[in-house]
Design an enzyme around this catalytic site. Structure first.
Site, mmCIF file in Angstrom:
data_model
loop_
_atom_site.group_PDB
_atom_site.id
_atom_site.type_symbol
_atom_site.label_atom_id
_atom_site.label_comp_id
_atom_site.label_asym_id
_atom_site.label_seq_id
_atom_site.Cartn_x
_atom_site.Cartn_y
_atom_site.Cartn_z
ATOM 1 N N PHE A 266 -24.743 -7.183 5.841
ATOM 2 C CA PHE A 266 -23.726 -6.266 6.349
ATOM 3 C C PHE A 266 -22.847 -7.008 7.343
ATOM 4 C CE2 PHE A 266 -21.902 -2.943 9.002
ATOM 5 C CZ PHE A 266 -21.434 -2.072 8.026
ATOM 6 N N VAL A 267 -21.545 -6.960 7.124
ATOM 7 C CA VAL A 267 -20.630 -7.715 7.984
ATOM 8 C C VAL A 267 -19.628 -6.806 8.690
ATOM 9 C CG1 VAL A 267 -20.811 -9.831 6.618
ATOM 10 C CG2 VAL A 267 -19.060 -8.146 6.048
ATOM 11 N N ASP B 58 -18.320 -4.707 -2.757
ATOM 12 C CA ASP B 58 -19.773 -4.731 -2.654
ATOM 13 C C ASP B 58 -20.375 -4.279 -3.982
ATOM 14 O OD1 ASP B 58 -22.059 -5.088 -0.982
ATOM 15 O OD2 ASP B 58 -22.162 -2.938 -0.648
ATOM 16 N N GLU C 222 -8.393 -5.460 -0.924
ATOM 17 C CA GLU C 222 -9.618 -4.907 -0.326
ATOM 18 C C GLU C 222 -10.164 -5.862 0.740
ATOM 19 O OE1 GLU C 222 -11.628 -2.819 0.461
ATOM 20 O OE2 GLU C 222 -12.112 -1.338 -1.052
ATOM 21 N N GLY D 290 -10.472 -0.762 5.899
ATOM 22 C CA GLY D 290 -11.025 -2.096 6.090
ATOM 23 C C GLY D 290 -10.113 -3.263 5.727
#
Ligand code: 5GP
Ligand code: MG
Length: 182
Positions: free
Chosen positions: A157-158, A108, A104, A49
């Site tokens: 949530f993206v 979360d 990162e 990510g």
């Protein structure tokens, strides 16, 4: 006007435009460069990510550094996992005595990062800090120190700009809230 992607459905609600993202990353690149000037910096991207963020961030930096990657997996892919993680691809570089910055895409619960920090600390880096583009403070289970952050977001949530839903949407140039299918 931004070009429409063929897979851009009404499930996506734009949170940050490419321009907002670039501006934020320019700021971070300058701050990080100033902080690490004269040090031996290793930037570690957490696969997968963080990749777009890491690359664009490094392009905004004006000091020397090395880049490496690490990959971790969660045993449970459930929304609220138990936090059991393991390394699936380790670093190639030796970080002992080096100034290490973990990069990162999103922090979360902090479970992954907590594990990474504990693991990398045992290798005795000179310093160990974290930079994340997105931060979800409301979801924190583990208290992890985040030195540099781009945007604080709510518990949503993206996807986009490296972040995926089932490996899709990483290449979106913006970051969007995504309504996962039930
Ligand atoms: P944590 O361990 O902090 O709960 O989660 C970290 C990882 O979960 C991130 O590196 C990312 O892979 C994934 N993650 C957490 N929230 C989101 C999100 O809103 N969207 C996407 N695409 N991935 C997320
Ligand atoms: Mg990840």
């Amino acid at each position: 006007m931004r070009e429409k992607m063929p897979y851009e459905e009404d499930q996506l609600k734009i949170l940050f435009t490419p321009e907002q993202i670039e501006e934020k990353i320019s700021e971070l690149g300058k701050i990080i460069s100033d902080h690490y000037a004269g040090r031996e910096l290793i930037m570690i991207g957490v696969l997968r990510g963080s990749t777009y963020f890491l690359i664009d961030l490094t392009r905004k930096m004006h000091i020397p550094f090395a880049i490496d990657f690490i990959s971790i997996s969660h045993y449970s892919e459930q929304a609220d996992s138990t936090g059991v993680v393991r390394i699936t691809k380790d670093l190639d570089l030796n970080i002992t005595g080096k100034d290490v910055l973990i990069v990162e895409g999103i922090v979360d619960t902090g479970l992954s990062l907590g594990y990474l920090l504990r693991n990398l600390k045992t290798r005795n880096p000179a310093s160990l800090k974290v930079c994340t583009l997105l931060n979800v403070e409301a979801r924190r289970i583990v208290d992890v120190p985040v030195e540099y952050k781009g945007f604080d977001i709510a518990n949503i949530f993206v996807v986009g700009y490296g972040l995926d839903y089932n490996e899709r949407y990483r290449n979106l140039q913006f970051i969007a809230e995504f309504n996962r299918p039930k």
